[in-house]
Scaffold this motif. Sequence first.
Motif, PDB file in Angstrom:
ATOM      1  N   GLN A   1       0.778  -1.247   0.330  1.00  0.00           N
ATOM      2  CA  GLN A   1      -0.426   0.267   0.173  1.00  0.00           C
ATOM      3  C   GLN A   1       1.448   1.368   0.122  1.00  0.00           C
ATOM      4  OE1 GLN A   1      -3.174  -0.058   2.993  1.00  0.00           O
ATOM      5  NE2 GLN A   1      -3.977   2.370   2.188  1.00  0.00           N
TER       6      GLN A   1
ATOM      7  N   LYS B   1      -3.618  -1.408  -4.147  1.00  0.00           N
ATOM      8  CA  LYS B   1      -4.544  -1.178  -3.789  1.00  0.00           C
ATOM      9  C   LYS B   1      -4.738  -2.379  -2.497  1.00  0.00           C
ATOM     10  CE  LYS B   1      -9.815  -1.318  -3.591  1.00  0.00           C
ATOM     11  NZ  LYS B   1     -10.932  -1.179  -4.397  1.00  0.00           N
TER      12      LYS B   1
ATOM     13  N   PRO C   1      -2.456   5.242   5.927  1.00  0.00           N
ATOM     14  CA  PRO C   1      -2.910   6.099   6.276  1.00  0.00           C
ATOM     15  C   PRO C   1      -4.478   6.224   6.131  1.00  0.00           C
ATOM     16  CG  PRO C   1      -1.833   6.741   4.520  1.00  0.00           C
ATOM     17  CD  PRO C   1      -1.325   5.117   4.938  1.00  0.00           C
ATOM     18  N   ASP C   2      -4.969   4.944   4.935  1.00  0.00           N
ATOM     19  CA  ASP C   2      -6.091   4.873   4.801  1.00  0.00           C
ATOM     20  C   ASP C   2      -6.187   3.487   4.419  1.00  0.00           C
ATOM     21  OD1 ASP C   2      -8.767   5.508   3.093  1.00  0.00           O
ATOM     22  OD2 ASP C   2      -7.611   5.119   1.424  1.00  0.00           O
TER      23      ASP C   2
ATOM     24  N   HIS D   1      -8.081  -0.345   4.758  1.00  0.00           N
ATOM     25  CA  HIS D   1      -8.782  -0.825   4.146  1.00  0.00           C
ATOM     26  C   HIS D   1      -9.609  -2.054   4.628  1.00  0.00           C
ATOM     27  CE1 HIS D   1      -9.018   1.940   1.515  1.00  0.00           C
ATOM     28  NE2 HIS D   1      -7.620   1.936   0.740  1.00  0.00           N
TER      29      HIS D   1
END
Length: 304
Positions: free
Chosen positions: A20, A25, A55-56, A58
């Motif tokens: 990532q 993704k 940071p993001d 999933h």
Amino acid sequence: MRIVVLGAGALGAYYGARWQEAGHKVINLVREGRAQQLREHGLVLHSKNGDYEVPDLHVAESTDEISEADLVFLSVKGYHLPGTLPWLKQLVQKGAKVLPVLNGVEHLTILQRELGEEAVIGGLAYIIATLDEKGHVHHTSPFHDLVFGPLHPSQQQICEELSLACSQANMKGKQSPNILEDMWKKYMFITSFSGITTAVNLPIGEIRQHPETFLIAKEMLNEMKSLANANRIQLTSDDVETAFNNLNKLDDSMTSSMHQDRRKGLTLEVEHLHGGALRLADEHNLSLPYIQTVHAMIKPYENS
């Protein structure tokens, strides 16, 4: 690439975060407890090769939340493999190939039978990492190597794509033309390393101070070479020496993930590793006295 990490423990979370970080993704497919931990504390890598906070992040708890995937990075413990099969079947139906990095080799037969030979890529990882109380990854080894390779001609393209993804990421990734041989070399090493450290409950440095004890590690390497040869994998005495030299090169404080699990009172992977070797040996009427003894010594702590 679109990568699903199934089993976002220390190993899976580390490689997933590195991909990532490189712009791919990544979805972490986990059970409820780990999902809650990741959502509450996030995912942070503490590593000699560079810290990183995702940071993001999933997180998914079901394959229904995943529409498509190129690759499933399967990094569960051997004893959790049966529980992953329904998810794996659903993800393969959505177009994914599966890259298992479990220790041992028995899982290949299981996965190929359940998912089909075209779906399962060969792979292994060389890394020492553990999770802290927040579920963050502490990477304690200087190496973070991932080796993979096709087990079926149809997998060449996905392996090339993965090779590119690894080259973009903060890890050492390599596509191997002889992945089964490489997996057996890892199996040989980890059976010895995890066996001796867990059985005597000491890190490798203290074990090396006692030549009589350290000799058991080498004898396990020799037995694994014989087992590989019986399974038509041409490991040699040079491979044994290389593995033994690698044990000698480890930092004194270094220990195996199985020994770390024993210290934490967690379930041990002894049946998947040492038990698996003994089952394979039985098929060839092969005796593995050192591995059998170490297996018996660890067994009382398996579900502690």
